[in-house]
Design an enzyme around this catalytic site. Structure first.
Site, mmCIF file in Angstrom:
data_model
loop_
_atom_site.group_PDB
_atom_site.id
_atom_site.type_symbol
_atom_site.label_atom_id
_atom_site.label_comp_id
_atom_site.label_asym_id
_atom_site.label_seq_id
_atom_site.Cartn_x
_atom_site.Cartn_y
_atom_site.Cartn_z
ATOM 1 N N ILE A 19 36.216 -29.766 -105.359
ATOM 2 C CA ILE A 19 35.996 -31.485 -104.298
ATOM 3 C C ILE A 19 36.526 -31.354 -102.994
ATOM 4 O O ILE A 19 36.356 -32.384 -102.879
ATOM 5 C CB ILE A 19 36.155 -32.404 -104.825
ATOM 6 C CG1 ILE A 19 37.604 -33.000 -105.901
ATOM 7 C CG2 ILE A 19 35.411 -32.498 -106.739
ATOM 8 C CD1 ILE A 19 37.772 -34.028 -106.935
ATOM 9 N N GLY A 20 37.871 -30.745 -102.762
ATOM 10 C CA GLY A 20 38.723 -30.558 -101.475
ATOM 11 C C GLY A 20 39.329 -30.017 -101.548
ATOM 12 O O GLY A 20 39.459 -28.832 -101.640
ATOM 13 N N GLY A 22 41.897 -27.817 -98.432
ATOM 14 C CA GLY A 22 42.815 -27.965 -97.084
ATOM 15 C C GLY A 22 43.286 -26.475 -96.504
ATOM 16 O O GLY A 22 42.945 -25.546 -97.082
ATOM 17 N N VAL A 23 44.237 -27.064 -95.344
ATOM 18 C CA VAL A 23 45.066 -25.298 -95.346
ATOM 19 C C VAL A 23 45.078 -24.426 -96.621
ATOM 20 O O VAL A 23 46.278 -24.045 -97.011
ATOM 21 C CB VAL A 23 46.097 -24.730 -94.656
ATOM 22 C CG1 VAL A 23 46.480 -23.834 -93.927
ATOM 23 C CG2 VAL A 23 45.871 -26.328 -93.102
ATOM 24 N N SER A 24 46.067 -25.487 -97.329
ATOM 25 C CA SER A 24 47.510 -25.153 -98.451
ATOM 26 C C SER A 24 46.486 -25.707 -99.801
ATOM 27 O O SER A 24 47.611 -24.695 -100.349
ATOM 28 C CB SER A 24 48.714 -24.968 -98.090
ATOM 29 O OG SER A 24 48.843 -26.039 -98.015
ATOM 30 N N VAL A 27 41.546 -29.041 -104.235
ATOM 31 C CA VAL A 27 41.664 -29.882 -105.501
ATOM 32 C C VAL A 27 40.233 -30.090 -105.929
ATOM 33 O O VAL A 27 39.025 -28.952 -105.597
ATOM 34 C CB VAL A 27 41.312 -32.119 -104.544
ATOM 35 C CG1 VAL A 27 41.219 -32.353 -106.029
ATOM 36 C CG2 VAL A 27 42.611 -31.818 -103.738
ATOM 37 N N LYS A 43 44.639 -30.679 -107.993
ATOM 38 C CA LYS A 43 45.750 -30.588 -106.692
ATOM 39 C C LYS A 43 46.367 -29.274 -106.896
ATOM 40 O O LYS A 43 47.197 -29.399 -107.439
ATOM 41 C CB LYS A 43 46.204 -31.710 -105.582
ATOM 42 C CG LYS A 43 46.742 -30.899 -104.323
ATOM 43 C CD LYS A 43 46.495 -32.453 -103.563
ATOM 44 C CE LYS A 43 46.700 -31.816 -102.096
ATOM 45 N NZ LYS A 43 47.200 -32.389 -101.291
ATOM 46 N N ASP A 137 51.147 -43.963 -94.188
ATOM 47 C CA ASP A 137 50.141 -43.564 -94.123
ATOM 48 C C ASP A 137 49.061 -44.101 -94.947
ATOM 49 O O ASP A 137 47.923 -43.652 -95.227
ATOM 50 C CB ASP A 137 50.070 -41.533 -94.238
ATOM 51 C CG ASP A 137 48.563 -41.018 -93.531
ATOM 52 O OD1 ASP A 137 48.814 -41.544 -92.365
ATOM 53 O OD2 ASP A 137 48.718 -40.437 -93.562
#
Lengths: 542, 340
Positions: A19-20, A22-24, A27, A43, A137
């Site tokens: 569902i998600g 990124g680079v490293s 998820v 994750k 953030d």
């Protein structure tokens, strides 16, 4: 409160869908087999992609397991699976607000929905601040929604505790102990004092980001997001960011927001952190009175949404480019004197962070790859400007202005005019043009040296001048190219339904202005080359 | 709430005394009426929060040195620290966090330029036993762990923990399945082995045999990636520290150690390879290599040279390249000899 103990081994979980990503990290939606196959999010972080020591991962894991609030995303547990760290979290089926907005509400959410999700977020913030934690953030991408309408703040990757942070001074020292120094966050949402991190900042930085998030929810994107991240930083510093300008620009969308909303946002976006309200005070703002509840959100926001897994698949097809994913995750790097720390977060979901780059409402972002190399060269300048603010190059210009040398007489007035245009325009190319001014002033300084000391430096200095000019010319060419692709994109934007005529006009004007500047620079270049030629001759003659 | 408090000013020492009374109550009275107990717990929660804000300051004011000193003095005058540690499991999550931060801060407070926390702990070393064993209790581990790390800032306390039997337990704690706890234990372990140079050197010298036997077999040869990765990094940090040079010489003279390092060099993880190289280079650079080390290096010379030819860091690293060149030179120059 008895906490269910989630199992700490891989075999107890079954991964269902991505569902998600990124680079490293990736998820997954997953089920926990021994717990009646209840659904969780996992994750999986690739620790081998993580070059530094694990202190920040440890801190974040600790933060996540020690925070306990209904509006904060908790980790059930975390454990290693070969080279990966698995963080097991509640599955928030509607995904992040940013993902909801980009997939279904590109022009923003209704005020009632905004009030509810912001109030929930504010509860989380109140709790965090009370604990001595800054989130650092806050943005819609870090606000997750579940199918029952519950709202949770996520991603403590850059959060910091004023009690434990290495950035704080020890308590016995005389300098302020409740302040943080390191730059962290995502540029569009960062408070001015965070960018100026040497002055220190505290809880009120989160309040600023909260205000930006409110605007983001209202209009579908944060202010200045038409600029690449680093430029939006410069903008925040060189021109005092006015929400009224931003609001004006969004008027055309026929979206009316209540006076309460506008007041609430304005109070968060006060340049002076001390004047911004605390989370506690903000919760009492009339805007949050008579807020709707979670059911309202279910009926009015969540109906008919794509599932997070569908959204992820769709996005995967739209933008498989790994470069952009990288940039989206690396955007958290810091600027300035502090060591640059790149954080890999463990609690965020990386939901469609790249959307910011690809969504049709941000045409500039689309040409980012085109700007890329250009950008890298410029970054040096931007950092410089971030450090010194606006004064340094204006000072240089005045210095140049006093010179009576022939070269100066020719260039300085032009440069001076440019300063004035920079000051008077509030449009987006300002940041780029300020770079130009910086360049011109640098060049002016070089010119001075050459003319003051015509004997010894004469050969080297003019050469550097010429190279500066070529650089400048190239940068202007690049800019022209960017602007024309911008225009092309604007056309495309209209087709998708984004009508922003004034924007197009602005761009048109910008193009004209830039081509004028280009011509001017070429002329200057030619003039300088002539001067250099004659100087060389003189050297030879001697 | 703050203004309410201002109306009846209590000195920092008063606050500590009241906290202590409540802790004694919490510790002993388990069969009081529930509502009474809750009332006392709420009061305790408030007091701990107040102690914290005296020590750290709050958003309106900076901490006042005089108040901090008073608080610290009263805190250690009697057994408040012991009570806090013992009662911690009975407190709410929020109070546990506050209490932990108070205890952490107190380790750095000076009274008449003395760290009186250190004196107190030296007289109450059994408390450290309690804190260390906290790693066995998932609910307490992160709180006790954080307190422990602050306590070992005192050299004498670090020495006590290093020389206690607890040291052996750390080899298991840092491999606990729960990542939060395992990584907290690793942080403490690292602190113990790097913070106080002379103490660490004395400890390693005295305990060399069992320590490195455990270190090799349990950590460097662990099946857990994270354990190996953290262990090889820490090993490099320890051996490259000048104060540990004698220990380093001893370590790089053992062929068993060399074999382990060569295995780590072959790992598929670049990070582990690089860290392993920083230890391996010490074997190669040693000017008094024992014959058994020389013979291993000679036997593997071609393989090693081939390996180093392609061995690079991802980003350019001048120091690494220089070290590598040196190692390659050393290995290439080795000749099989029986003497030396």
């Amino acid at each position: 409160m008895v906490q269910l103990q989630y199992p700490l081994e891989e075999t107890s979980y079954q991964l269902l869908e991505k569902i998600g990503a990124g680079v490293s990290a990736t998820v997954y939606k997953a089920i926990c087999l021994p717990m009646n196959s209840s659904i969780v999010a996992i994750k999986a972080i690739d620790l081998d992609r993580y070059r530094a020591e694990f202190d920040d991962i440890r801190q974040e894991a600790k933060t996540m397991s020690l925070l306990s609030h209904p509006n904060i995303l908790k980790a059930y547990c975390s454990f290693t699976v070969n080279r990966h760290l698995w963080v097991v979290m509640p599955f928030m089926s509607a995904g992040s607000l940013q993902s909801i907005i980009t997939s279904s509400y590109p022009d923003g959410l209704s005020e009632s929905c905004i009030a509810f999700v912001l109030k929930e977020t504010l509860n989380a913030l109140l709790y965090l601040h009370d604990q001595g934690h800054l989130h650092r953030d806050i943005k819609s991408g870090n606000i997750l929604i579940d199918s029952d309408g519950s709202v949770k703040l996520a991603d403590f990757g850059v959060s910091a505790s004023i009690y434990e942070s290495k950035h704080t001074s020890s308590c016995s020292s005389s300098s302020s102990s409740m302040m943080l120094k390191g730059v962290a966050g995502t540029p569009y949402w960062m408070a001015p004092e965070v960018i100026h991190s040497h002055t220190g900042y505290s809880f009120k930085a989160d309040i600023w980001s909260f205000g930006i998030t409110a605007l983001e929810l209202a209009h579908g994107r944060p202010p200045l997001s038409h600029l690449p991240p680093s430029k939006s930083l410069v903008m925040r510093i060189t021109s005092r960011f006015q929400i009224s300008d931003y609001e004006k620009r969004n008027k055309e969308k026929n979206k009316k927001f209540s006076k309460n909303f506008r007041e609430m946002v304005a109070s968060c976006l006060d340049q002076d952190p001390a004047k911004r309200p605390t989370a506690e005070k903000l919760l009492k703002h009339p805007f949050f009175k008579n807020c709707k509840n979670a059911d309202f959100l279910v009926k009015n926001l969540l109906r008919g949404l794509l599932t997070v897994e569908q959204r992820f698949k769709k996005n995967g097809l739209d933008c498989p480019s790994p470069i952009h994913q990288e940039s989206s995750e690396e955007e958290l790097s810091s600027v300035g004197d502090d060591p640059i720390v790149k954080h890999r977060r463990i609690s965020g979901w990386n939901f469609n962070e790249e959307d910011l780059q690809f969504s049709p409402v941000f045409p500039t972002e689309r040409v980012e790859s085109l700007i890329k190399s250009h950008e890298e060269q410029e970054d040096e300048f931007i950092v410089k400007q971030v450090r010194f603010g606006g004064e340094s190059f204006f000072h240089d210009l005045e210095f140049g202005h006093q010179q009576t040398d022939s070269v100066q007489a020719q260039t300085t007035p032009v440069a001076h005019d440019e300063v004035i245009t920079v000051q008077s325009t509030i449009d987006e190319p300002e940041a780029e043009r300020s770079n130009v001014v910086g360049m011109v002033s640098d060049m002016g300084a070089n010119g001075n040296l050459g003319s003051d000391d015509p004997g010894s430096r004469i050969v080297t200095v003019p050469q550097s001048m010429v190279s500066t000019l070529t650089w400048l010319k190239r940068s202007l060419d690049d800019e022209r190219q960017i602007v024309s692709s911008l225009l092309a994109n604007c056309g495309a934007g209209e087709a998708v339904g984004v009508t922003d005529t004034s924007r197009e006009e602005q761009l048109q004007k910008t193009i004209e202005q830039l081509s004028l500047e280009l011509k001017e620079e070429k002329r200057k270049n030619a003039a300088l080359e002539m001067v250099v030629g004659s100087l060389r001759k003189r050297v030879q003659d001697q | 709430m703050k203004s309410l408090f201002k109306s009846k000013p209590r000195t920092p020492a008063d606050l500590v005394r009241q906290t202590r009374e409540l802790l004694i109550f919490v510790d002993s009275n388990s069969n009081t009426r529930e509502d009474k107990r809750q009332e006392k717990m709420a009061e305790l929660t408030k007091l701990l929060r107040e102690l914290k804000s005296i020590l750290y300051g709050n958003s309106e004011s900076e901490p006042v040195a005089e108040a901090c000193a008073q608080l610290t003095q009263e805190f250690f005058r009697e057994n408040t620290l012991r009570l806090v540690i013992i009662c911690l499991p009975k407190l709410s999550l929020e109070s546990r966090k506050d209490a932990t931060q108070v205890v952490a801060n107190l380790q750095r407070q000076q009274v008449h330029s003395r760290l009186i926390a250190s004196d107190y702990l030296e007289a109450n070393k059994d408390l450290l036993d309690l804190l260390v064993s906290g790693y066995e209790d998932p609910d307490m581990a992160l709180h006790y762990g954080a307190m422990l790390r602050e306590c070992i800032r005192h050299q004498s306390i670090a020495r006590y923990v290093l020389e206690s039997d607890h040291m052996k337990k750390f080899f298991d704690y840092i491999q606990l399945p729960n990542f939060d706890i395992a990584s907290d234990a690793s942080a403490t372990f690292k602190e113990l082995l790097t913070r106080h140079k002379s103490t660490v050197a004395a400890f390693l010298t005295k305990n060399y045999d069992w320590f490195f036997a455990e270190y090799n077999s349990k950590l460097l040869e662990s099946t857990n990636y994270l354990t190996r990765r953290q262990a090889i990094k820490l090993l490099g940090d320890m051996l490259l520290d000048r104060s540990n040079s004698a220990i380093m010489m001893r370590y790089v003279s053992s062929k068993d150690n060399l074999r382990i390092l060569m295995t780590l060099l072959r790992e598929s993880s670049k990070n582990i390879q690089i860290e392993a190289f920083h230890v391996f280079k010490l074997f190669a650079a040693n000017q008094n290599k024992p014959p058994e080390i020389v013979s291993i290096l000679v036997a593997n010379r071609d393989k090693l040279l081939r390996f180093f030819r392609d061995f690079k860091t991802e980003k350019e690293d001048e120091q690494f390249d220089a070290d590598k060149a040196q190692v390659v030179k050393e290995i290439a120059a080795l000749e099989p000899r029986d003497r030396s």
